[in-house]
Design a protein around this motif. Structure first.
Motif, mmCIF file in Angstrom:
data_model
loop_
_atom_site.group_PDB
_atom_site.id
_atom_site.type_symbol
_atom_site.label_atom_id
_atom_site.label_comp_id
_atom_site.label_asym_id
_atom_site.label_seq_id
_atom_site.Cartn_x
_atom_site.Cartn_y
_atom_site.Cartn_z
ATOM 1 N N ILE A 20 0.828 -1.204 0.000
ATOM 2 C CA ILE A 20 0.000 0.000 0.000
ATOM 3 C C ILE A 20 0.867 1.261 0.000
ATOM 4 C CG2 ILE A 20 -0.304 0.287 2.503
ATOM 5 C CD1 ILE A 20 -3.139 0.516 -0.055
ATOM 6 N N GLN A 21 2.010 1.187 0.705
ATOM 7 C CA GLN A 21 2.916 2.344 0.745
ATOM 8 C C GLN A 21 3.543 2.579 -0.627
ATOM 9 O OE1 GLN A 21 5.844 1.997 3.870
ATOM 10 N NE2 GLN A 21 5.821 4.190 4.202
ATOM 11 N N ASN A 22 4.019 1.509 -1.250
ATOM 12 C CA ASN A 22 4.635 1.642 -2.569
ATOM 13 C C ASN A 22 3.615 2.007 -3.634
ATOM 14 O OD1 ASN A 22 7.256 1.082 -1.721
ATOM 15 N ND2 ASN A 22 6.993 -1.118 -1.945
ATOM 16 N N ALA A 23 2.397 1.508 -3.486
ATOM 17 C CA ALA A 23 1.348 1.837 -4.461
ATOM 18 C C ALA A 23 1.123 3.342 -4.511
ATOM 19 C CB ALA A 23 0.045 1.116 -4.093
ATOM 20 N N MET A 24 1.124 3.982 -3.342
ATOM 21 C CA MET A 24 0.927 5.424 -3.297
ATOM 22 C C MET A 24 2.144 6.165 -3.847
ATOM 23 S SD MET A 24 -2.104 5.614 -2.372
ATOM 24 C CE MET A 24 -2.016 7.370 -2.668
ATOM 25 N N ILE A 25 3.331 5.665 -3.538
ATOM 26 C CA ILE A 25 4.549 6.290 -4.079
ATOM 27 C C ILE A 25 4.540 6.209 -5.600
ATOM 28 C CG2 ILE A 25 7.064 6.070 -4.260
ATOM 29 C CD1 ILE A 25 7.036 5.106 -1.313
ATOM 30 N N PHE A 47 1.989 5.900 -7.444
ATOM 31 C CA PHE A 47 0.884 6.724 -7.947
ATOM 32 C C PHE A 47 1.362 8.159 -8.159
ATOM 33 C CE2 PHE A 47 -2.679 9.627 -7.205
ATOM 34 C CZ PHE A 47 -3.605 9.156 -8.117
ATOM 35 N N PHE A 48 2.036 8.720 -7.158
ATOM 36 C CA PHE A 48 2.493 10.110 -7.250
ATOM 37 C C PHE A 48 3.625 10.264 -8.262
ATOM 38 C CE2 PHE A 48 0.752 10.210 -2.819
ATOM 39 C CZ PHE A 48 -0.305 11.055 -3.105
ATOM 40 N N GLU A 49 4.421 9.196 -8.450
ATOM 41 C CA GLU A 49 5.547 9.261 -9.388
ATOM 42 C C GLU A 49 5.185 8.733 -10.769
ATOM 43 O OE1 GLU A 49 8.719 7.140 -7.525
ATOM 44 O OE2 GLU A 49 9.097 8.698 -6.012
ATOM 45 N N ALA A 50 3.937 8.240 -10.918
ATOM 46 C CA ALA A 50 3.474 7.664 -12.185
ATOM 47 C C ALA A 50 4.414 6.554 -12.658
ATOM 48 C CB ALA A 50 3.340 8.743 -13.248
ATOM 49 N N ASP A 51 4.831 5.706 -11.717
ATOM 50 C CA ASP A 51 5.772 4.616 -11.993
ATOM 51 C C ASP A 51 4.988 3.367 -12.406
ATOM 52 O OD1 ASP A 51 7.618 2.543 -11.958
ATOM 53 O OD2 ASP A 51 8.697 3.327 -10.221
ATOM 54 N N ILE A 52 4.861 3.157 -13.692
ATOM 55 C CA ILE A 52 4.057 2.050 -14.209
ATOM 56 C C ILE A 52 4.706 0.701 -13.921
ATOM 57 C CG2 ILE A 52 3.154 0.990 -16.318
ATOM 58 C CD1 ILE A 52 2.768 3.787 -17.426
ATOM 59 N N ASN A 53 6.018 0.605 -14.055
ATOM 60 C CA ASN A 53 6.706 -0.665 -13.791
ATOM 61 C C ASN A 53 6.548 -1.076 -12.331
ATOM 62 O OD1 ASN A 53 7.630 -0.985 -16.435
ATOM 63 N ND2 ASN A 53 9.464 0.236 -16.053
ATOM 64 N N GLY A 54 6.672 -0.099 -11.433
ATOM 65 C CA GLY A 54 6.473 -0.389 -10.019
ATOM 66 C C GLY A 54 5.050 -0.851 -9.740
ATOM 67 N N ALA A 55 4.091 -0.198 -10.394
ATOM 68 C CA ALA A 55 2.681 -0.570 -10.213
ATOM 69 C C ALA A 55 2.430 -2.003 -10.674
ATOM 70 C CB ALA A 55 1.790 0.400 -10.987
ATOM 71 N N LYS A 56 3.043 -2.392 -11.771
ATOM 72 C CA LYS A 56 2.875 -3.762 -12.278
ATOM 73 C C LYS A 56 3.436 -4.794 -11.301
ATOM 74 C CE LYS A 56 2.792 -2.614 -17.211
ATOM 75 N NZ LYS A 56 3.502 -2.697 -18.516
ATOM 76 N N LYS A 57 4.530 -4.436 -10.630
ATOM 77 C CA LYS A 57 5.105 -5.357 -9.636
ATOM 78 C C LYS A 57 4.140 -5.589 -8.475
ATOM 79 C CE LYS A 57 9.963 -4.161 -10.509
ATOM 80 N NZ LYS A 57 11.178 -3.500 -9.948
ATOM 81 N N GLU A 84 -3.441 -0.266 -10.499
ATOM 82 C CA GLU A 84 -4.125 -0.250 -11.801
ATOM 83 C C GLU A 84 -4.449 1.180 -12.225
ATOM 84 O OE1 GLU A 84 -7.489 -2.815 -11.493
ATOM 85 O OE2 GLU A 84 -6.286 -4.645 -11.358
ATOM 86 N N LEU A 85 -4.786 2.022 -11.236
ATOM 87 C CA LEU A 85 -5.028 3.439 -11.542
ATOM 88 C C LEU A 85 -3.765 4.113 -12.060
ATOM 89 C CD1 LEU A 85 -7.283 4.761 -8.628
ATOM 90 C CD2 LEU A 85 -7.849 4.702 -11.052
ATOM 91 N N VAL A 86 -2.608 3.732 -11.507
ATOM 92 C CA VAL A 86 -1.334 4.294 -11.964
ATOM 93 C C VAL A 86 -1.169 4.042 -13.459
ATOM 94 C CG1 VAL A 86 1.182 4.157 -11.780
ATOM 95 C CG2 VAL A 86 -0.230 4.027 -9.713
ATOM 96 N N ILE A 87 -1.501 2.833 -13.884
ATOM 97 C CA ILE A 87 -1.367 2.458 -15.296
ATOM 98 C C ILE A 87 -2.395 3.189 -16.150
ATOM 99 C CG2 ILE A 87 -1.496 0.535 -16.925
ATOM 100 C CD1 ILE A 87 -0.584 -1.283 -14.569
ATOM 101 N N ASP A 88 -3.649 3.246 -15.666
ATOM 102 C CA ASP A 88 -4.720 3.873 -16.434
ATOM 103 C C ASP A 88 -4.558 5.389 -16.540
ATOM 104 O OD1 ASP A 88 -5.799 1.380 -16.711
ATOM 105 O OD2 ASP A 88 -7.309 1.624 -15.137
ATOM 106 N N MET A 89 -3.924 6.004 -15.509
ATOM 107 C CA MET A 89 -3.831 7.469 -15.444
ATOM 108 C C MET A 89 -2.430 7.980 -15.777
ATOM 109 S SD MET A 89 -6.037 8.087 -11.945
ATOM 110 C CE MET A 89 -5.738 9.864 -11.985
ATOM 111 N N ASN A 117 -4.976 17.888 -3.332
ATOM 112 C CA ASN A 117 -3.979 18.259 -2.322
ATOM 113 C C ASN A 117 -3.100 17.054 -1.989
ATOM 114 O OD1 ASN A 117 -2.620 18.850 0.144
ATOM 115 N ND2 ASN A 117 -4.119 20.447 0.560
ATOM 116 N N VAL A 118 -1.908 17.027 -2.558
ATOM 117 C CA VAL A 118 -1.017 15.874 -2.418
ATOM 118 C C VAL A 118 -0.522 15.710 -0.982
ATOM 119 C CG1 VAL A 118 1.212 14.920 -3.099
ATOM 120 C CG2 VAL A 118 -0.297 15.909 -4.824
#
Length: 227
Positions: free
Chosen positions: A27-32, A34-44, A102-107, A115-116
């Motif tokens: 959950i922590q990495n998912a948010m990171i 998300f903010f960095e738009a890291d698609i490879n990380g999201a896939k992991k 999945e949102l990281v990939i879609d967005m 407000n970040v």
């Protein structure tokens, strides 16, 4: 007989903590990501959800074996049933991490429009609360459990601050219709994007429309507008 039970119970607690730390990272990495738009990380994270499911099955098997073979009563029974409830809740948190990924990939091509800092503070508290609650269970720490419950109130307060749109909708009746129009427009854009073969855009706008309609339904606004 009791020593075997205690050994299995100890393993149950170890696996619960291991699963909690795994979900904490997810959950922590998912948010990171998300903010960095890291698609490879999201896939992991999406792929690693299999490990969360593995822990869920392992813990459930331990619980069922304890219930069948040891036939616990009173305090021991409550400990095992609590673990079964907790592992289900934790698995859902793992699913949420996958949903965020999945949102990281879609967005990937969409800017962040909220407000970040306040959002980061909220998810940081959620991550901390996860481990705190499991430790309170394992160590039978009532004070820690109470602190965890209090922290949940603070998270609710953060959510309410982020959820200013809800208050706006109550204050302005016309806002309800405008929100609904946004959802309908997003749904139409999703259909157009799909027809043109732009699957990423189609997924994003379909997800956006679905979330808005769910939000309106949760607030009871859809019923009001149908009247």
């Amino acid at each position: 007989m009791r020593s075997k039970f205690d050994e299995q119970l100890k393993q149950l607690h170890i696996d619960l903590l291991d699963m909690a730390y795994l979900i904490q990272d997810a959950i922590q990495n998912a948010m990171i990501y998300f903010f960095e738009a890291d698609i490879n990380g999201a896939k992991k994270i999406i792929k690693n959800d299999e490990n969360v499911n593995h822990y869920q099955k392992k813990i459930e098997n331990i619980c069922f074996n304890l219930l069948i073979q040891q036939q616990p009563v009173a305090k021991d029974l409550r400990t095992i049933t609590a673990a079964l409830k907790m592992v289900t809740d934790m698995e859902r948190i793992g699913d949420h991490a996958s949903d965020i990924s999945e949102l990281v990939i879609d967005m990937k091509d969409c800017p962040i429009l909220f407000n970040v800092d306040r959002f980061k503070e909220m998810y940081s508290n959620v991550v901390s609360m996860l481990i705190q609650s499991i430790n309170a269970y394992v160590n039978k720490d009532i004070q820690m459990a109470k602190e965890c419950i209090k922290e949940d109130d603070e998270i609710d307060e953060s959510y309410n601050k982020l959820n200013g749109l809800h208050r706006l909708a109550y204050e302005n009746q016309g806002m309800k219709e405008k929100i609904k129009e946004v959802a309908q427009f997003a749904d139409i854009v999703a259909g157009v994007a799909r027809s043109e073969g732009r699957d990423n855009y189609a997924k994003f706008y379909k997800h956006l429309a679905s979330n808005i309609f769910q939000m309106l339904n949760l607030w009871g606004f859809l019923d009001d507008m149908d009247d």
